[in-house]
Design an enzyme around this catalytic site. Structure first.
Site, PDB file in Angstrom:
ATOM      1  N   GLN A   1       2.621  23.381   0.771  1.00  0.00           N
ATOM      2  CA  GLN A   1       3.332  24.395  -0.008  1.00  0.00           C
ATOM      3  C   GLN A   1       4.500  24.967   0.794  1.00  0.00           C
ATOM      4  O   GLN A   1       5.589  25.184   0.247  1.00  0.00           O
ATOM      5  CB  GLN A   1       2.404  25.528  -0.450  1.00  0.00           C
ATOM      6  CG  GLN A   1       3.161  26.639  -1.194  1.00  0.00           C
ATOM      7  CD  GLN A   1       2.271  27.566  -1.974  1.00  0.00           C
ATOM      8  OE1 GLN A   1       1.493  27.144  -2.814  1.00  0.00           O
ATOM      9  NE2 GLN A   1       2.384  28.872  -1.711  1.00  0.00           N
ATOM     10  N   GLU A   2       4.274  25.215   2.078  1.00  0.00           N
ATOM     11  CA  GLU A   2       5.375  25.736   2.899  1.00  0.00           C
ATOM     12  C   GLU A   2       6.556  24.769   2.890  1.00  0.00           C
ATOM     13  O   GLU A   2       7.713  25.182   2.777  1.00  0.00           O
ATOM     14  CB  GLU A   2       4.907  25.970   4.337  1.00  0.00           C
ATOM     15  CG  GLU A   2       6.029  26.460   5.241  1.00  0.00           C
ATOM     16  CD  GLU A   2       5.585  26.751   6.672  1.00  0.00           C
ATOM     17  OE1 GLU A   2       6.467  26.998   7.517  1.00  0.00           O
ATOM     18  OE2 GLU A   2       4.362  26.725   6.939  1.00  0.00           O
TER      19      GLU A   2
ATOM     20  N   LEU B   1      36.094  21.041   1.644  1.00  0.00           N
ATOM     21  CA  LEU B   1      37.003  21.247   0.512  1.00  0.00           C
ATOM     22  C   LEU B   1      37.641  22.639   0.525  1.00  0.00           C
ATOM     23  O   LEU B   1      38.659  22.862  -0.143  1.00  0.00           O
ATOM     24  CB  LEU B   1      36.258  21.022  -0.811  1.00  0.00           C
ATOM     25  CG  LEU B   1      35.903  19.570  -1.135  1.00  0.00           C
ATOM     26  CD1 LEU B   1      35.131  19.489  -2.441  1.00  0.00           C
ATOM     27  CD2 LEU B   1      37.165  18.696  -1.216  1.00  0.00           C
TER      28      LEU B   1
END
Length: 387
Positions: free
Chosen positions: A251-252, A347
């Protein structure tokens, strides 16, 4: 923000989730606008009362059961919060670590007494959570931890030091990875909670000066003969820590992937605004074919990343996300995050290198994503083991 124009997966299209996303966006606008984030960066921390405010407004303990003092949601609510913080540039607030990394150790593994004692206070903001894994000599190698928690009477005495601890300056609820039996390797590892308020022998070191994520306090912590009650061992028994860590790390790592894609989406949005306004050689920067090609590449990479992350979220909601797939998401999405934000900064030209432009902060913040939660090199080792 849906700069990619990709449809949300079915599990994110519930009306309740949509309404919650809107409410989180408004909360961030009200309590963490850009000028507030700049003050966090200047002070290297968020204000302590922001945690209390988040608790009062129901943003802490999102996926914890209501009977345990939480909000009764699920992982989708954590995803919404992480995405909105990323989209709005407020991701220096360490709330998702508190919610989606620290608290789950208690409600997954805590005893009935531990849940009753800690979860409501984590949900209110009375307690601010941190997890102390990394040591000066042990980063991604959790088996190399040297911090000890030695049995003493009815409690434990904790000795050791930790570093790179997120929320370290403010946290008063710290899950410490420690060796309760240094001779037993991984089986001798336990997770022990140190409530720091009034804890003798506990010291906070420097608020570490970082090249990115400056608004989030990251600290050294020192434990010098810190006495901890015996019932602060998570799960009520020694030797369970390594298994608990291994079960929660997917989950981490998925959290990091979610956050990486959201930050990169913001980078694309900021760049689109810039290249449409900025003129060069008599026309807007977006009118150059090179700009269009770069933006096309970035949109494609981020779309693929988001679709994969959504797939992983779906697996996780069904309890099917394995460690290797979570590792793929963490490593690949953070690599893409770095590539994308580098292109978007380019950019911007020289302005992209100026801190006053959001792309500069996004670029700096991205670099650590490939390091914490287990380095991307470690992720590849874990994936390779499945081949």
């Amino acid at each position: 923000m849906n700069v990619l124009n990709t449809p949300e997966p079915d599990f994110m299209q519930d009306e309740e989730i949509t309404l919650f996303s809107d409410s989180v966006a408004k909360w961030i606008d009200d309590h963490a606008p850009p000028e507030a984030v700049q003050s966090w960066i200047a002070n290297s921390t968020v204000p302590r009362d922001l945690w209390t405010q988040a608790g009062a407004d129901g943003l802490l303990g999102l996926s914890m059961p209501e009977e345990d003092g939480g909000m009764g949601g699920d992982y989708r609510h954590e995803v919404v919060l992480m995405r909105q913080l990323g989209w709005k540039g407020a991701d220096h607030f360490g709330i998702s670590l508190h919610n989606a990394i620290v608290a789950p150790y208690i409600w997954h593994y805590g005893t009935t007494e531990q849940k009753a004692r800690w979860l409501p206070r984590l949900a209110s903001g009375e307690l601010v959570g941190a997890i102390a894994m990394t040591e000066p000599g042990a980063g991604s190698d959790l088996q190399g931890v040297k911090t000890t928690a030695v049995k003493s009477g009815n409690g434990y005495v904790v000795n050791g030091s930790k570093t790179f601890i997120t929320n370290g300056q403010l946290a008063n609820f710290i899950i410490v990875v420690a060796k309760t039996d240094p001779t037993a390797g991984a089986k001798g590892t336990s997770l022990i909670v140190v409530e720091t308020d009034g804890a003798e022998g506990f010291e906070r070191g420097r608020n570490l000066h970082k090249i990115g994520m400056e608004g989030n306090d990251t600290s050294e912590l020192f434990f010098n003969e810190v006495k901890v009650p015996g019932d602060n061992i998570i799960g009520g028994a020694e030797g369970l820590g390594f298994i608990q860590l291994m079960q929660q790390l997917p989950q981490e790592r998925l959290n990091i992937a979610v956050q990486g894609v959201a930050a990169a989406e913001r980078g694309l949005q900021e760049t689109l605004v810039y290249v449409k306004q900025r003129k060069a050689f008599g026309k807007a920067v977006i009118d150059f074919q090179n700009t269009q090609f770069k933006l096309a590449e970035v949109k494609t990479k981020l779309t693929v990343a988001k679709v994969f992350v959504d797939h992983c979220i779906g697996l996780h909601l069904k309890g099917q996300l394995d460690a290797a797939t979570a590792s793929m998401a963490k490593y690949w999405c953070t690599d893409i995050q770095g590539e994308v934000l580098d292109e978007m900064l380019q950019l911007h030209g020289g302005y992209g290198y100026m801190n006053e432009y959001p792309i500069a902060q996004l670029y700096k913040d991205a670099r650590v994503q490939r390091i914490y939660g287990g380095t991307n090199e470690i992720m590849k080792v874990l994936i390779a083991r499945t081949l």
